[in-house]
Write an enzyme that holds these catalytic residues in place. Structure first.
Site, PDB file in Angstrom:
ATOM      1  N   ASP A 162       0.838  -1.190   0.000  1.00 33.66           N
ATOM      2  CA  ASP A 162       0.000   0.000   0.000  1.00 33.66           C
ATOM      3  C   ASP A 162       0.883   1.254   0.000  1.00 33.66           C
ATOM      4  OD1 ASP A 162      -1.832   2.105   0.733  1.00 33.66           O
ATOM      5  OD2 ASP A 162      -3.154   0.582   1.577  1.00 33.66           O
ATOM      6  N   TYR A 194     -10.463   1.019   1.872  1.00 32.97           N
ATOM      7  CA  TYR A 194     -11.374  -0.101   2.072  1.00 32.97           C
ATOM      8  C   TYR A 194     -12.669   0.124   1.299  1.00 32.97           C
ATOM      9  CZ  TYR A 194     -14.516  -3.442   4.187  1.00 32.97           C
ATOM     10  OH  TYR A 194     -15.422  -4.455   4.372  1.00 32.97           O
ATOM     11  N   ARG A 263     -25.171  -1.089  -3.602  1.00 29.86           N
ATOM     12  CA  ARG A 263     -23.741  -0.918  -3.903  1.00 29.86           C
ATOM     13  C   ARG A 263     -23.498  -0.499  -5.345  1.00 29.86           C
ATOM     14  NH1 ARG A 263     -19.926  -5.424  -1.379  1.00 29.86           N
ATOM     15  NH2 ARG A 263     -20.389  -5.187   0.837  1.00 29.86           N
ATOM     16  N   GLU A 332     -15.776  -7.120  -4.921  1.00 28.34           N
ATOM     17  CA  GLU A 332     -16.683  -8.190  -4.532  1.00 28.34           C
ATOM     18  C   GLU A 332     -17.753  -8.481  -5.588  1.00 28.34           C
ATOM     19  OE1 GLU A 332     -18.077  -7.075  -0.653  1.00 28.34           O
ATOM     20  OE2 GLU A 332     -16.302  -7.905   0.336  1.00 28.34           O
ATOM     21  N   ARG A 379     -14.482  -6.419  13.854  1.00 24.32           N
ATOM     22  CA  ARG A 379     -15.384  -6.146  12.738  1.00 24.32           C
ATOM     23  C   ARG A 379     -16.066  -7.423  12.240  1.00 24.32           C
ATOM     24  NH1 ARG A 379     -10.907  -3.296  12.280  1.00 24.32           N
ATOM     25  NH2 ARG A 379      -9.960  -4.858  10.919  1.00 24.32           N
ATOM     26  N   LYS A 402      -8.418 -14.538  10.128  1.00 21.64           N
ATOM     27  CA  LYS A 402      -7.233 -13.743  10.094  1.00 21.64           C
ATOM     28  C   LYS A 402      -6.417 -13.945  11.358  1.00 21.64           C
ATOM     29  CE  LYS A 402      -9.507  -9.668   9.948  1.00 21.64           C
ATOM     30  NZ  LYS A 402      -9.602  -8.183   9.857  1.00 21.64           N
TER      31      LYS A 402
END
Length: 437
Positions: A162, A194, A263, A332, A379, A402
């Site tokens: 990044d 994000y 979206r 997505e 989250r 994760k």
């Protein structure tokens, strides 16, 4: 399976924390390590009596079938960990960033001391090289450990750092990857937001770079910085060549549900480095080009090389990409939608959530798909504790997400040692001592 089972699990996660308008910080609960962890002993049996260890094998070494004892902990779940504390033979230097930056450090020493496997372990893997896209921005320790777990000399790896990452972080990654001919940084770095188009663009940058690689990779898999493999490279190759997935793309997802239509029905704009917001007053978008039917799925995939060429060169893919630039979280819907049209090589027109992409414990699936998070939720996603490891392994996914070093390091220690044991058990070449410890 509910539609949220395989949502995006990381990538711009640090920025995601800042985006409270989109995702609410959820309180996590930490499991106690004062009671039995359910996974006992992690005694690792290395070949102490082995006399055929070699110094520095090369990929040209002939492949042989060896009879060798199993490394403990590869099959039996109760052998993963010892009293809740993993004895990690592959432990990194305490400050891996400083170690990599050492001015007198030679690449040959780095590869050996960080326990990278520098030999192709089977003919089957040699004949089916894979490509990997890894997007990272923090957690250098996890990245190094993940890279050495997936690294094989016949594969190729594009690393996207990044643009918002610290200078020290970028330098450490640059020095590490410079030690490998088949690992490189993306030629273009994005400031990833994000749910923004920049996240999708980062993958596309690497795809373009990978098509220029001299390595004739067969499929590309994308990862983020808090992933860790569950399958060995050999198992990935075998899975990619299975009857279900041979010459097919893996993009788990379904027709866009009503709850996700906002979206792509309305224009959004990306506030770089922060979040994605609905454009106000609302601007309704036209239908997608070429009468495409919208799909929604995971941001992670395994794609054929022909499909990647299609994405980069085909007019349908190009027009759809332009249309997607002002949508929410296009990563997505972009690949999964294209994978449901007949023009796309390797498409699965009738495909759904199939594909063992990730083992993820979502909070809203507790008591249904899993027995709860033994670490804590961040989250709505479980950061794994050591008691989650048996579930991860039994899930038999390609990767798990994760992990965090600062909260539950034992979980990654445990899975890492188990994974390396399995990889070496499957090898058809003599084992180099540096691969063990």
């Amino acid at each position: 399976m509910r539609i949220y089972d395989q949502r995006k699990s990381c990538g711009g996660a640090e920025i995601q924390e800042q985006n409270k308008a989109i995702m609410h910080q959820l309180g996590g609960r930490k499991c106690s390590f004062l009671f039995s962890l359910g996974v006992v002993t992690c005694s690792i049996i290395y070949w102490l009596s082995r006399t055929k260890l070699v110094g520095t094998p090369t990929s040209s070494r002939p492949f042989i079938t060896e009879s060798k004892p199993n490394l403990a902990g590869t099959e039996k779940r109760e052998n993963y960990c010892q009293n809740g504390k993993q004895i990690n033979k592959l432990a990194l230097p305490k400050n891996v960033g400083n170690y990599i930056h050492s001015t007198n450090l030679q690449c040959s020493n780095l590869s050996k001391e960080l326990h990278f496997i520098n030999t192709t372990l089977s003919r089957e893997e040699e004949n089916y090289p894979l490509a990997f896209i890894v997007t990272i921005h923090k957690e250098l320790d996890i990245f190094v450990r993940m890279l050495r777990a997936i690294y094989m000399p016949q594969n190729v790896y594009c690393i996207h750092v990044d643009a918002n990452a610290s200078h020290e972080y970028k330098e450490a990654v640059q020095k590490l990857v410079s030690c490998f001919d088949n690992v490189f940084l993306s030629s273009r770095s994005e400031k990833v937001t994000y749910a923004g188009f920049s996240r999708l663009q980062a993958d596309l940058n690497c795809m373009k770079d990978l098509t220029a690689s001299p390595i004739a990779w067969r499929k590309v898999i994308n990862l983020c910085g808090q992933d860790f493999p569950v399958m060995s490279n050999l198992e990935l190759v075998q899975y990619m060549q299975s009857t279900e997935w041979r010459d097919k793309n893996m993009t788990p997802g379904i027709k866009q549900p009503a709850t996700m239509k906002h979206r792509t029905q309305f224009q959004h704009h990306e506030i770089v480095g922060s979040h994605v917001a609905l454009r106000l007053p609302r601007h309704k978008k036209p239908p997608p080009p070429h009468n495409l039917k919208m799909y929604f799925g995971t941001a992670y995939y395994a794609l054929t090389r022909d499909f990647v060429d299609f994405v980069l060169k085909n007019q349908i893919a190009h027009d759809f990409l332009e249309w997607s630039k002002d949508t929410f979280s296009p990563d997505e819907h972009y690949f999964v939608t294209l994978n449901h049209i007949k023009e796309a090589p390797g498409s699965r027109i009738d495909g759904g959530w199939e594909g063992a992409i990730r083992a993820i414990k979502w909070r809203d699936q507790e008591g249904k798909a899993h027995d709860g998070c033994k670490g804590h939720y961040v989250r709505n996603i479980c950061v794994y504790g050591i008691e989650d490891i048996p579930w991860i392994i039994e899930k038999k996914s390609m990767f798990a997400n994760k992990f965090e070093i600062n909260t539950f390091p034992e979980a990654l220690d445990c899975l890492e040692q188990w994974h390396r044991n399995k990889v070496l058990n499957q090898a058809t070449v003599p084992i180099n001592p540096s691969w063990l410890r």
